[in-house]
Design an enzyme around this catalytic site. Structure first.
Site, PDB file in Angstrom:
ATOM      1  N   ARG A 329       0.782  -1.250  -0.035  1.00 36.29           N
ATOM      2  CA  ARG A 329       0.059  -0.067  -0.077  1.00 36.29           C
ATOM      3  C   ARG A 329       0.720   1.349   0.006  1.00 36.29           C
ATOM      4  O   ARG A 329       0.568   2.346  -0.715  1.00 36.29           O
ATOM      5  CB  ARG A 329      -0.788  -0.184   1.135  1.00 36.29           C
ATOM      6  N   GLU A 731      -9.896   5.729   6.886  1.00 32.31           N
ATOM      7  CA  GLU A 731      -8.829   5.816   6.785  1.00 32.31           C
ATOM      8  C   GLU A 731      -8.285   7.168   5.777  1.00 32.31           C
ATOM      9  O   GLU A 731      -7.310   8.037   6.302  1.00 32.31           O
ATOM     10  CB  GLU A 731      -7.797   4.730   6.267  1.00 32.31           C
TER      11      GLU A 731
HETATM   12  N1  MTE Z   1     -12.910   5.291  14.085  1.00 26.99           N
HETATM   13  C1  MTE Z   1     -12.925   4.920  15.470  1.00 26.99           C
HETATM   14  N2  MTE Z   1     -13.675   5.808  16.274  1.00 26.99           N
HETATM   15  N3  MTE Z   1     -12.217   4.096  15.914  1.00 26.99           N
HETATM   16  C2  MTE Z   1     -11.289   3.311  15.251  1.00 26.99           C
HETATM   17  O1  MTE Z   1     -10.820   2.156  15.746  1.00 26.99           O
HETATM   18  N4  MTE Z   1     -10.186   2.546  13.059  1.00 26.99           N
HETATM   19  C3  MTE Z   1     -10.048   3.408  11.589  1.00 26.99           C
HETATM   20  C4  MTE Z   1     -11.198   3.986  11.111  1.00 26.99           C
HETATM   21  N5  MTE Z   1     -11.844   4.753  12.030  1.00 26.99           N
HETATM   22  C5  MTE Z   1     -11.451   3.310  13.966  1.00 26.99           C
HETATM   23  C6  MTE Z   1     -11.934   4.725  13.096  1.00 26.99           C
HETATM   24  C7  MTE Z   1      -9.634   2.313  10.815  1.00 26.99           C
HETATM   25  S1  MTE Z   1      -7.973   1.901  10.779  1.00 26.99           S
HETATM   26  C8  MTE Z   1     -10.404   1.670   9.735  1.00 26.99           C
HETATM   27  S2  MTE Z   1      -9.665   0.613   8.643  1.00 26.99           S
HETATM   28  C9  MTE Z   1     -11.622   1.943   9.714  1.00 26.99           C
HETATM   29  O2  MTE Z   1     -12.191   2.844  10.674  1.00 26.99           O
HETATM   30  C10 MTE Z   1     -12.469   0.793   9.856  1.00 26.99           C
HETATM   31  O3  MTE Z   1     -13.826   0.740  10.032  1.00 26.99           O
HETATM   32  P1  MTE Z   1     -14.614   1.043   8.563  1.00 26.99           P
HETATM   33  O4  MTE Z   1     -14.200   0.135   7.456  1.00 26.99           O
HETATM   34  O5  MTE Z   1     -16.044   0.519   9.043  1.00 26.99           O
HETATM   35  O6  MTE Z   1     -14.748   2.537   8.529  1.00 26.99           O
HETATM   36  N1  LUZ Z   2      -4.704  -4.817   2.665  1.00 21.44           N
HETATM   37  C1  LUZ Z   2      -5.038  -3.484   2.861  1.00 21.44           C
HETATM   38  C2  LUZ Z   2      -4.485  -5.769   3.721  1.00 21.44           C
HETATM   39  O1  LUZ Z   2      -5.081  -2.690   1.846  1.00 21.44           O
HETATM   40  N2  LUZ Z   2      -5.627  -3.122   3.948  1.00 21.44           N
HETATM   41  C3  LUZ Z   2      -5.679  -3.964   5.074  1.00 21.44           C
HETATM   42  O2  LUZ Z   2      -5.972  -3.464   6.142  1.00 21.44           O
HETATM   43  C4  LUZ Z   2      -5.076  -5.404   4.936  1.00 21.44           C
HETATM   44  N3  LUZ Z   2      -5.069  -6.379   6.019  1.00 21.44           N
HETATM   45  C5  LUZ Z   2      -4.660  -7.487   6.085  1.00 21.44           C
HETATM   46  C6  LUZ Z   2      -4.020  -7.508   4.705  1.00 21.44           C
HETATM   47  N4  LUZ Z   2      -4.030  -6.919   3.561  1.00 21.44           N
HETATM   48 MO1  MOS Z   3      -7.457  -0.210   9.487  1.00 22.00          MO
HETATM   49  S1  MOS Z   3      -5.529   0.263   9.407  1.00 22.00           S
HETATM   50  O1  MOS Z   3      -7.253  -0.908   7.780  1.00 22.00           O
HETATM   51  O2  MOS Z   3      -7.420  -1.291  10.426  1.00 22.00           O
END
Ligand code: MTE
Ligand code: LUZ
Ligand code: MOS
Length: 784
Positions: A329, A731
Site C-alpha cells: 500500500r 482511513e
Molecule cells: N474510528 C474510530 N472511532 N475507532 C477506530 O478504531 N479505526 C479506523 C477507522 N476509524 C477506527 C476509526 C480504521 S484503521 C479503519 S480501517 C476503519 O475505521 C475501519 O472501519 P470502517 O471500515 O467501518 O470504516
Molecule cells: N490490505 C489492505 C490488507 O489494503 N488493508 C488492510 O487492512 C489489509 N489487512 C490485511 C491484509 N491486507
Molecule cells: Mo485499518 S489500519 O485498515 O484497521
C-alpha cells in the site's frame, strides 16, 4: 403493544413520496450508552464464576537465547494457579496472520524487549501481574538489529524486497532539467486505542471454547485459537460487541492475547481473562511502521516531475505480520494525487529486534504519500514557487495522464475541483500573503501555511478479502435484528449498516438493532479494515434485506391484487396502490402465511484484479479524495507551535451519515496530526521502548484542536456502484494533516527567507523543529 391492528388500512392521504433512511445525520447507535458508561466492552462482561486472570511474562532483552527460564518464584507467588510456557501449547505456536513466523510464546530465542515468554494465571488480575515479574531468566545475548537502516545495511528483511518501475526512470533522471535528492525520516505511531487489548476465554462442553475478544478480526482469532489448540474452527466461537478503538492495532495483534487466554482456559478448564495494562500493551504490540526514504527526482521549470526514484525502508519489527501488504500500500500510494511518468519504487521491510509493526489507519498509504509530498515541497522551494502551484501542475489529469504506476486508470478524479473549492473557502491565497507579510516583521515567531491533497485507494489490496456476509432477521412483531461480519470500533459501522437495512425495508431506524459480531453467525469474515466496513457489510446487509423485502412484496401484492413492483415500503408503511398497511402488520400476516422473514446476504467487490509479484492491476474499486489547508505559528526559539486554523474538505461520496463521516474526518485529522508532530517512539540503545505510556508518548488532546477547525464533506457521488454511492471514510482523512507538517516546514523556511529546504523530520517535535531551524540558519547564513 401496537394499537394499529386493523389489516390493510385504507388511508390514501399518507404521503406517497419516500423518506430516505440513508444520507441523513444520525447519532451513533451506541452514543447514549457511550456517554452513560453503559456500553459493554469486553472487560465489562459480568465475569463467570471461577474466572481466573492472566498476565504475561516478557523478555527483558532485544535478542537473546533463553538459557533457562526459572519460574519457581512465579509459581509460589500469592494467588498463582498455574504458569504456562510454550511447552503447554498442544497445537501450533504461531499467530502470524499471513506468514507463520509469529510465536505466541517465545521458544529458545527472544526477539524483542517485551516478547511474551510465559503466562501466569492467578486468582486476581493484580496477583497475576505481580507474579509475572518474579521470573529468573538467564539470557545469552545475541546481536540485535535495532533500526531499519541497520537492517537494510545488513540485507535483513522479513519479506523479499518489492520493486515497481514504469517508463525509464534512470534515463529520464539523467536528462532532467533540474535534479534534487535527499533522505526523509518518518516516524511510527502507537495506535493508542482507548480500550487496550483484551481477551476472555471460557471452555464450553465437548471441547469448545468461547472467546470474547476486542478484535477487528474475529474470524482470524477463531483460526488462531483453533490452530494453537490443534482444533477445528467449529470448536471456537469468537464474539465482539464493540471495541474502544482499534485503529488497525486489533486487526492481527489481538491474536496473541486471544491465544494465551484460550490456552489457559483450555489447560485449567475455567474461564480466563487476559487484559494487559497500558505499558505492557505498548511494549508488546506493533505500531505504525516508521519509514525512511531516499529519493532522486528530476523536474522541469514548472516543478512537473519528469522522473523519480525512491527507496523505502520500513521497520517491520521481528516478524512479518502485515508488513507485506503495508509495504504494497505504501508503494501504491507514493503517487498520491500525482501522475508520475517515469518512476522506480523499491520497498524493503527491514527486520529489526523490536515489536512487530502492524496495521494502523492508512496501512502504509500515509507513509508512501508523505514521501511524494515531501519531494514536491522541496521542488517548489527549489524553484521559488508556491507549493500549491507545483502540486497542481502534477495532478492526475482527466482522460490523460491518468494511469497510476501500478497500472490502474484513475477514472473518478475530482482533485482539481476539490482543491479549487478549498482554496476559495479557506482564502488560501490571501492568508498565504498574510503569513509572508507577518514573517517579514516577526523575527522569532514565524507563520506557515500549506495545502495538501489526498487520493486514497479503497479495497483490500489482497483481492479475496473483499467479501462480506450478513444476516437480517425480521421478527414477527416487525422488529429487525442485523448481524454482519464487520466489527464496531467506534467508527459507526453498525449505525450505517442499520440505516442501510432500515432504508431497504422502508422502516424507521428505531426498529433495527445490530448485534455483536460472532463467528457462529456469519462465517469466514474479513477483518474490519482497509476502510471497507460499510462498503462490504452494508452491501451484504442490503442484499439480505432486499430478499426479505421481495418476499414481503410478493405476499402484499397477492393480498392487494397488484404486482410486486407496485408495492412500496416507506416510513414504516407498506403501500400497495390505495392500500396502506403498517410494516409490522404486514410482517405478522406474512408470518402467519409462512413467509420466510429472515435472510442471509453476501457481497464481493467487483472489478478487482491484482498481480502482487508484478505490482500491477486494479487493486482498488475507487478512490476517495480530500484536501486540507493548515496555518501554524512556530516559535523558532523554543520549537513550540500552534495550529491556528485548519480547513478540510473531504470526499465521502454520497455520505451515508454526514455526522458520522465528519466525526471520522475530524478524528483522523487530529490523529494524523499527532503522528506527524508530537507522537515520538523512542527505543533506548538496548532496544527497549521507553515511550510506553502517555507520560512519555504524547497523543493530541482537545487543546491541540484549532479554534478554527472547518471540516466539510465534498459533494460527490461515487462513480462506482458502492453502497448508496457513498465512499469509505475511515482511513483516507488521516492524510489531511500532511498540511500541518508542511505548514510547520513553511514557517521554518521563513527563517532562511524561503531559500533553503528545512531538513525537518517527522514527527516534527519541538526538538525536530529546533534542529531544522538551526540547519536552515546555518545553510542560509542567517545568524542564530
Ligand atoms: N474510528 C474510530 N472511532 N475507532 C477506530 O478504531 N479505526 C479506523 C477507522 N476509524 C477506527 C476509526 C480504521 S484503521 C479503519 S480501517 C476503519 O475505521 C475501519 O472501519 P470502517 O471500515 O467501518 O470504516
Ligand atoms: N490490505 C489492505 C490488507 O489494503 N488493508 C488492510 O487492512 C489489509 N489487512 C490485511 C491484509 N491486507
Ligand atoms: Mo485499518 S489500519 O485498515 O484497521
Amino acid at each position: 403493544m401496537n394499537k394499529q391492528t386493523e389489516p390493510f388500512l385504507l388511508d390514501a392521504s399518507v404521503a406517497a413520496e419516500s423518506t430516505p433512511q440513508v444520507g441523513i445525520s444520525r447519532p451513533h447507535e451506541s452514543a447514549h450508552l457511550h456517554v452513560a458508561g453503559t456500553a459493554t466492552y469486553t472487560d465489562d462482561i459480568p465475569e463467570l464464576a471461577g474466572t481466573l486472570h492472566a498476565a504475561l511474562g516478557m523478555s527483558a532483552k532485544a535478542h537473546a537465547r533463553l538459557k533457562s527460564v526459572g519460574l519457581d518464584r512465579v509459581r509460589k507467588a500469592p494467588g498463582v494457579v498455574a504458569v504456562l510456557t510454550v511447552d503447554d501449547i498442544p497445537g501450533v505456536n504461531d499467530c502470524g496472520p499471513i506468514i507463520h513466523d509469529d510465536p505466541i510464546l517465545a521458544r529458545d530465542v527472544v526477539q524483542f524487549v517485551g516478547q511474551p515468554i510465559f503466562v501466569v494465571v492467578a486468582t486476581s488480575h493484580d496477583a497475576a501481574r505481580r507474579a509475572a515479574r518474579l521470573a529468573d531468566i538467564d539470557y545469552e545475548d545475541l546481536p540485535p538489529v535495532l533500526t531499519p537502516e541497520a537492517a537494510h545495511a545488513a540485507g535483513s528483511y522479513v519479506l523479499p524486497p518489492m520493486h515497481l518501475t514504469r517508463g525509464e526512470p534512470a534515463r529520464q533522471l539523467a536528462a532532467a532539467t533540474h535534479r534534487d535528492s535527499g533522505h526523509i525520516r518518518l516516524g511510527g505511531q502507537e495506535q493508542f486505542y482507548l480500550e487496550g487489548q483484551i481477551a476472555y476465554a471460557a471452555p464450553r462442553e465437548n471441547d469448545g471454547m468461547h472467546v470474547w475478544c476486542s478484535t477487528q478480526h474475529p474470524t482470524e482469532m477463531q483460526h488462531a485459537v483453533a490452530h494453537m489448540l490443534g482444533w477445528h474452527a467449529h470448536q471456537v466461537l469468537v464474539e465482539c460487541r464493540r471495541m474502544g478503538g482499534g485503529f488497525g492495532g486489533k486487526e492481527s495483534q489481538s491474536a496473541m492475547f486471544a491465544c494465551c487466554a484460550a490456552l489457559a482456559a483450555w489447560k485449567l478448564l475455567c474461564p480466563v481473562k487476559l487484559r494487559p495494562d497500558r505499558d505492557d500493551d505498548m511494549m508488546i504490540t506493533g505500531k505504525r511502521h516508521d519509514f525512511t526514504f531516499d529519493f532522486d527526482v528530476g523536474h522541469d521549470d514548472e516543478g512537473r516531475l519528469e522522473a523519480v526514484r525512491v527507496e523505502m525502508v520500513s521497520r517491520a519489527g521481528f516478524s512479518a505480520d502485515l508488513s507485506g501488504p503495508v509495504m504494497t500500500r505504501a508503494i501504491c500510494h507514493f503517487d498520491n494525487a500525482y501522475w508520475l511518468p517515469h518512476v522506480q519504487i523499491d520497498g524493503y521491510c527491514g527486520k529489526t529486534n523490536t515489536q512487530s509493526n502492524t496495521a494502523f489507519r492508512g496501512f502504509g498509504g500515509p507513509q508512501g504519500a508523505f514521501a511524494v509530498e515531501y519531494i514536491l515541497d522541496n521542488v517548489a522551494r527549489n524553484i521559488g514557487k508556491d507549493s500549491l502551484d507545483v502540486r497542481r501542475a502534477n495532478f492526475y489529469g482527466k482522460g490523460e495522464r491518468n494511469v497510476t504506476p501500478y497500472g490502474q486508470t484513475v477514472e473518478d478524479n475530482v482533485i482539481h475541483e476539490l482543491i479549487d473549492e478549498l482554496v476559495a473557502s479557506s482564502a488560501y491565497q490571501a492568508r498565504r500573503a498574510a503569513t509572508r507579510a507577518f514573517n517579514a516583521k516577526s523575527p522569532v515567531l514565524k507563520k506557515g501555511i500549506a495545502i495538501t491533497p489526498v487520493k486514497f485507494g479503497i479495497s483490500f489490496n489482497v483481492a479475496h478479502y473483499n467479501q462480506a456476509g450478513a444476516l437480517v432477521h425480521v421478527y414477527n412483531d416487525g422488529s429487525v435484528l442485523v448481524n454482519h461480519g464487520g466489527t464496531e470500533m467506534g467508527q459507526g459501522l453498525n449505525t450505517k449498516v442499520a440505516m442501510v437495512v432500515a432504508h431497504e425495508l422502508g422502516i424507521r431506524m428505531e426498529r433495527v438493532r445490530v448485534t455483536a459480531t460472532d463467528t457462529s453467525k456469519v462465517a469466514n469474515t474479513s477483518a474490519t479494515a482497509a476502510s471497507t466496513g460499510a462498503d462490504l457489510n452494508g452491501k451484504a446487509a442490503q442484499d439480505a434485506a432486499r430478499q426479505i423485502r421481495e418476499r414481503l412484496a410478493d405476499f402484499a401484492a397477492r393480498k392487494a391484487g397488484v404486482t410486486p413492483a407496485d408495492i412500496r415500503f416507506n416510513d414504516d408503511l407498506v403501500i400497495a396502490g390505495e392500500l396502506r398497511l403498517p410494516f409490522n402488520e404486514l410482517v405478522r400476516e406474512a408470518y402467519i402465511a409462512r413467509v420466510q422473514l429472515w435472510s442471509d446476504g453476501f457481497y464481493t467487490t467487483p472489478k478487482l484484479y491484482w498481480d502482487q509479484k508484478a505490482l500491477h492491476g486494479r487493486p482498488f474499486y475507487y478512490y476517495a479524495y480530500g484536501a486540507a489547508c493548515s496555518e501554524v505559528i512556530v516559535d523558532t526559539l523554543t520549537g513550540e507551535w500552534k495550529l491556528l486554523r485548519a480547513d478540510a474538505l473531504h470526499d465521502a461520496g454520497k455520505s451515508l451519515n454526514p455526522a458520522i463521516d465528519i466525526g471520522q474526518v475530524e478524528g483522523a485529522f487530529v490523529q494524523g496530526m499527532g503522528w506527524l508532530t508530537t507522537e515520538e517512539l523512542w527505543w533506548n540503545p538496548n532496544g527497549k521502548l521507553m515511550t510506553h505510556a502517555p507520560s512519555t508518548y504524547k497523543i493530541p488532546t482537545i487543546n491541540d484542536v484549532p479554534e478554527g477547525f472547518h471540516v466539510r464533506l465534498f459533494q460527490n457521488a461515487n462513480v462506482e456502484d458502492s453502497i448508496h454511492r457513498s465512499k469509505a471514510v475511515g482511513e483516507p482523512p488521516l492524510l489531511l494533516p500532511f498540511s500541518v507538517f508542511f505548514a510547520i516546514r513553511d514557517a521554518i523556511a521563513a527563517v532562511g527567507d524561503y531559500r533553503v529546504n528545512p531538513p525537518l523530520r517527522a514527527p516534527a517535535t519541538s526538538e525536530a523543529i529546533l534542529d531544522a531551524v538551526e540547519a536552515v540558519q546555518a545553510a542560509a547564513g542567517v545568524p542564530a
